[in-house]
Scaffold this motif. Sequence first.
Motif, PDB file in Angstrom:
ATOM      1  N   ASP A 295       0.842  -1.205   0.000  1.00 52.75           N
ATOM      2  CA  ASP A 295       0.000   0.000   0.000  1.00 52.75           C
ATOM      3  C   ASP A 295       0.875   1.252   0.000  1.00 52.75           C
ATOM      4  O   ASP A 295       0.624   2.201  -0.747  1.00 52.75           O
ATOM      5  N   LEU A 296       1.899   1.262   0.842  1.00 53.38           N
ATOM      6  CA  LEU A 296       2.789   2.427   0.930  1.00 53.38           C
ATOM      7  C   LEU A 296       3.577   2.616  -0.356  1.00 53.38           C
ATOM      8  O   LEU A 296       3.745   3.733  -0.833  1.00 53.38           O
ATOM      9  N   ARG A 297       4.056   1.526  -0.925  1.00 55.00           N
ATOM     10  CA  ARG A 297       4.814   1.620  -2.176  1.00 55.00           C
ATOM     11  C   ARG A 297       3.962   2.194  -3.305  1.00 55.00           C
ATOM     12  O   ARG A 297       4.462   2.903  -4.164  1.00 55.00           O
ATOM     13  N   ASN A 298       2.696   1.861  -3.315  1.00 51.37           N
ATOM     14  CA  ASN A 298       1.807   2.300  -4.392  1.00 51.37           C
ATOM     15  C   ASN A 298       1.149   3.651  -4.122  1.00 51.37           C
ATOM     16  O   ASN A 298       0.427   4.161  -4.976  1.00 51.37           O
ATOM     17  N   ALA A 299       1.385   4.223  -2.957  1.00 47.57           N
ATOM     18  CA  ALA A 299       0.693   5.454  -2.571  1.00 47.57           C
ATOM     19  C   ALA A 299       1.279   6.706  -3.226  1.00 47.57           C
ATOM     20  O   ALA A 299       0.629   7.740  -3.286  1.00 47.57           O
ATOM     21  N   GLY A 300       2.511   6.631  -3.717  1.00 52.68           N
ATOM     22  CA  GLY A 300       3.128   7.809  -4.336  1.00 52.68           C
ATOM     23  C   GLY A 300       3.350   8.934  -3.332  1.00 52.68           C
ATOM     24  O   GLY A 300       3.084  10.099  -3.629  1.00 52.68           O
ATOM     25  N   ILE A 301       3.864   8.600  -2.161  1.00 52.03           N
ATOM     26  CA  ILE A 301       4.046   9.598  -1.103  1.00 52.03           C
ATOM     27  C   ILE A 301       5.257  10.481  -1.399  1.00 52.03           C
ATOM     28  O   ILE A 301       6.333  10.005  -1.712  1.00 52.03           O
ATOM     29  N   MET A 302       5.040  11.789  -1.302  1.00 48.80           N
ATOM     30  CA  MET A 302       6.110  12.769  -1.493  1.00 48.80           C
ATOM     31  C   MET A 302       6.150  13.666  -0.261  1.00 48.80           C
ATOM     32  O   MET A 302       5.148  14.292   0.094  1.00 48.80           O
ATOM     33  N   LEU A 303       7.287  13.694   0.418  1.00 46.08           N
ATOM     34  CA  LEU A 303       7.474  14.574   1.564  1.00 46.08           C
ATOM     35  C   LEU A 303       8.144  15.852   1.080  1.00 46.08           C
ATOM     36  O   LEU A 303       9.195  15.813   0.455  1.00 46.08           O
ATOM     37  N   GLU A 304       7.514  16.987   1.355  1.00 42.79           N
ATOM     38  CA  GLU A 304       8.054  18.283   0.976  1.00 42.79           C
ATOM     39  C   GLU A 304       8.671  18.941   2.203  1.00 42.79           C
ATOM     40  O   GLU A 304       8.014  19.072   3.232  1.00 42.79           O
ATOM     41  N   LEU A 305       9.910  19.359   2.087  1.00 45.44           N
ATOM     42  CA  LEU A 305      10.579  20.107   3.148  1.00 45.44           C
ATOM     43  C   LEU A 305      10.775  21.526   2.650  1.00 45.44           C
ATOM     44  O   LEU A 305      11.566  21.772   1.729  1.00 45.44           O
ATOM     45  N   TRP A 306      10.020  22.459   3.201  1.00 38.67           N
ATOM     46  CA  TRP A 306      10.174  23.865   2.860  1.00 38.67           C
ATOM     47  C   TRP A 306      11.160  24.473   3.843  1.00 38.67           C
ATOM     48  O   TRP A 306      11.049  24.292   5.054  1.00 38.67           O
ATOM     49  N   HIS A 307      12.115  25.197   3.333  1.00 37.55           N
ATOM     50  CA  HIS A 307      13.138  25.774   4.202  1.00 37.55           C
ATOM     51  C   HIS A 307      13.518  27.162   3.720  1.00 37.55           C
ATOM     52  O   HIS A 307      13.063  27.619   2.672  1.00 37.55           O
ATOM     53  N   ALA A 308      14.353  27.819   4.501  1.00 33.38           N
ATOM     54  CA  ALA A 308      14.814  29.170   4.166  1.00 33.38           C
ATOM     55  C   ALA A 308      16.336  29.203   4.047  1.00 33.38           C
ATOM     56  O   ALA A 308      16.968  30.233   4.267  1.00 33.38           O
TER      57      ALA A 308
ATOM     58  N   GLY B 160      12.352  31.114   0.243  1.00 39.23           N
ATOM     59  CA  GLY B 160      12.732  32.510   0.496  1.00 39.23           C
ATOM     60  C   GLY B 160      13.273  32.678   1.902  1.00 39.23           C
ATOM     61  O   GLY B 160      13.717  31.728   2.532  1.00 39.23           O
ATOM     62  N   VAL B 161      13.214  33.900   2.397  1.00 37.08           N
ATOM     63  CA  VAL B 161      13.712  34.182   3.753  1.00 37.08           C
ATOM     64  C   VAL B 161      12.767  33.573   4.784  1.00 37.08           C
ATOM     65  O   VAL B 161      11.667  33.132   4.458  1.00 37.08           O
ATOM     66  N   TYR B 162      13.189  33.564   6.037  1.00 40.26           N
ATOM     67  CA  TYR B 162      12.407  32.913   7.099  1.00 40.26           C
ATOM     68  C   TYR B 162      10.959  33.401   7.156  1.00 40.26           C
ATOM     69  O   TYR B 162      10.036  32.607   7.298  1.00 40.26           O
ATOM     70  N   GLY B 163      10.741  34.695   7.038  1.00 42.30           N
ATOM     71  CA  GLY B 163       9.381  35.234   7.091  1.00 42.30           C
ATOM     72  C   GLY B 163       8.509  34.702   5.965  1.00 42.30           C
ATOM     73  O   GLY B 163       7.343  34.352   6.166  1.00 42.30           O
ATOM     74  N   ASP B 164       9.075  34.621   4.751  1.00 44.49           N
ATOM     75  CA  ASP B 164       8.337  34.082   3.603  1.00 44.49           C
ATOM     76  C   ASP B 164       7.981  32.616   3.814  1.00 44.49           C
ATOM     77  O   ASP B 164       6.862  32.183   3.553  1.00 44.49           O
ATOM     78  N   CYS B 165       8.956  31.869   4.283  1.00 44.05           N
ATOM     79  CA  CYS B 165       8.758  30.434   4.529  1.00 44.05           C
ATOM     80  C   CYS B 165       7.689  30.229   5.606  1.00 44.05           C
ATOM     81  O   CYS B 165       6.793  29.403   5.463  1.00 44.05           O
ATOM     82  N   HIS B 166       7.769  31.014   6.659  1.00 42.18           N
ATOM     83  CA  HIS B 166       6.800  30.913   7.757  1.00 42.18           C
ATOM     84  C   HIS B 166       5.391  31.205   7.261  1.00 42.18           C
ATOM     85  O   HIS B 166       4.443  30.480   7.567  1.00 42.18           O
ATOM     86  N   LYS B 167       5.239  32.267   6.463  1.00 40.06           N
ATOM     87  CA  LYS B 167       3.920  32.609   5.905  1.00 40.06           C
ATOM     88  C   LYS B 167       3.368  31.495   5.031  1.00 40.06           C
ATOM     89  O   LYS B 167       2.184  31.167   5.100  1.00 40.06           O
ATOM     90  N   LYS B 168       4.232  30.930   4.197  1.00 39.73           N
ATOM     91  CA  LYS B 168       3.784  29.865   3.297  1.00 39.73           C
ATOM     92  C   LYS B 168       3.325  28.644   4.091  1.00 39.73           C
ATOM     93  O   LYS B 168       2.298  28.027   3.772  1.00 39.73           O
ATOM     94  N   ILE B 169       4.046  28.294   5.131  1.00 39.02           N
ATOM     95  CA  ILE B 169       3.650  27.155   5.976  1.00 39.02           C
ATOM     96  C   ILE B 169       2.311  27.435   6.652  1.00 39.02           C
ATOM     97  O   ILE B 169       1.426  26.579   6.666  1.00 39.02           O
ATOM     98  N   LEU B 170       2.148  28.637   7.204  1.00 32.24           N
ATOM     99  CA  LEU B 170       0.873  28.974   7.853  1.00 32.24           C
ATOM    100  C   LEU B 170      -0.287  28.934   6.861  1.00 32.24           C
ATOM    101  O   LEU B 170      -1.363  28.434   7.179  1.00 32.24           O
ATOM    102  N   ASN B 171      -0.063  29.451   5.645  1.00 30.61           N
ATOM    103  CA  ASN B 171      -1.107  29.404   4.624  1.00 30.61           C
ATOM    104  C   ASN B 171      -1.461  27.969   4.229  1.00 30.61           C
ATOM    105  O   ASN B 171      -2.622  27.633   4.039  1.00 30.61           O
ATOM    106  N   ALA B 172      -0.457  27.128   4.119  1.00 27.96           N
ATOM    107  CA  ALA B 172      -0.695  25.736   3.759  1.00 27.96           C
ATOM    108  C   ALA B 172      -1.477  25.018   4.861  1.00 27.96           C
ATOM    109  O   ALA B 172      -2.380  24.222   4.590  1.00 27.96           O
TER     110      ALA B 172
END
Length: 74
Positions: free
Chosen positions: A14-27, A59-71
């Motif tokens: 099930d896990l192999r077929n799930a197509g899981i992608m982990l996104e790491l957003w950083h600054a 982007g910078v820390y503030g941009d990254c933080h905003k994007k995470i909060l929006n997500a």
Amino acid sequence: MLQRLAAEEITLEDLRNAGIMLELWHAQTNENGGALDKVGALSNGTNEYDIKGNATCQGVYGDCHKKILNALAT
């Protein structure tokens, strides 16, 4: 349609077929950003669950933080 399974019902296949992608957003940029990109790329194809990883500078820390909060809000 997605089927919800209890954790104990999920198989390795099930896990192999799930197509899981982990996104790491950083600054991080320069060497640190490059290192995070490498970690993401190296994780691809190296785990038994076929989970992919991707690191992306947001982007910078503030941009990254905003994007995470929006997500999180969506």
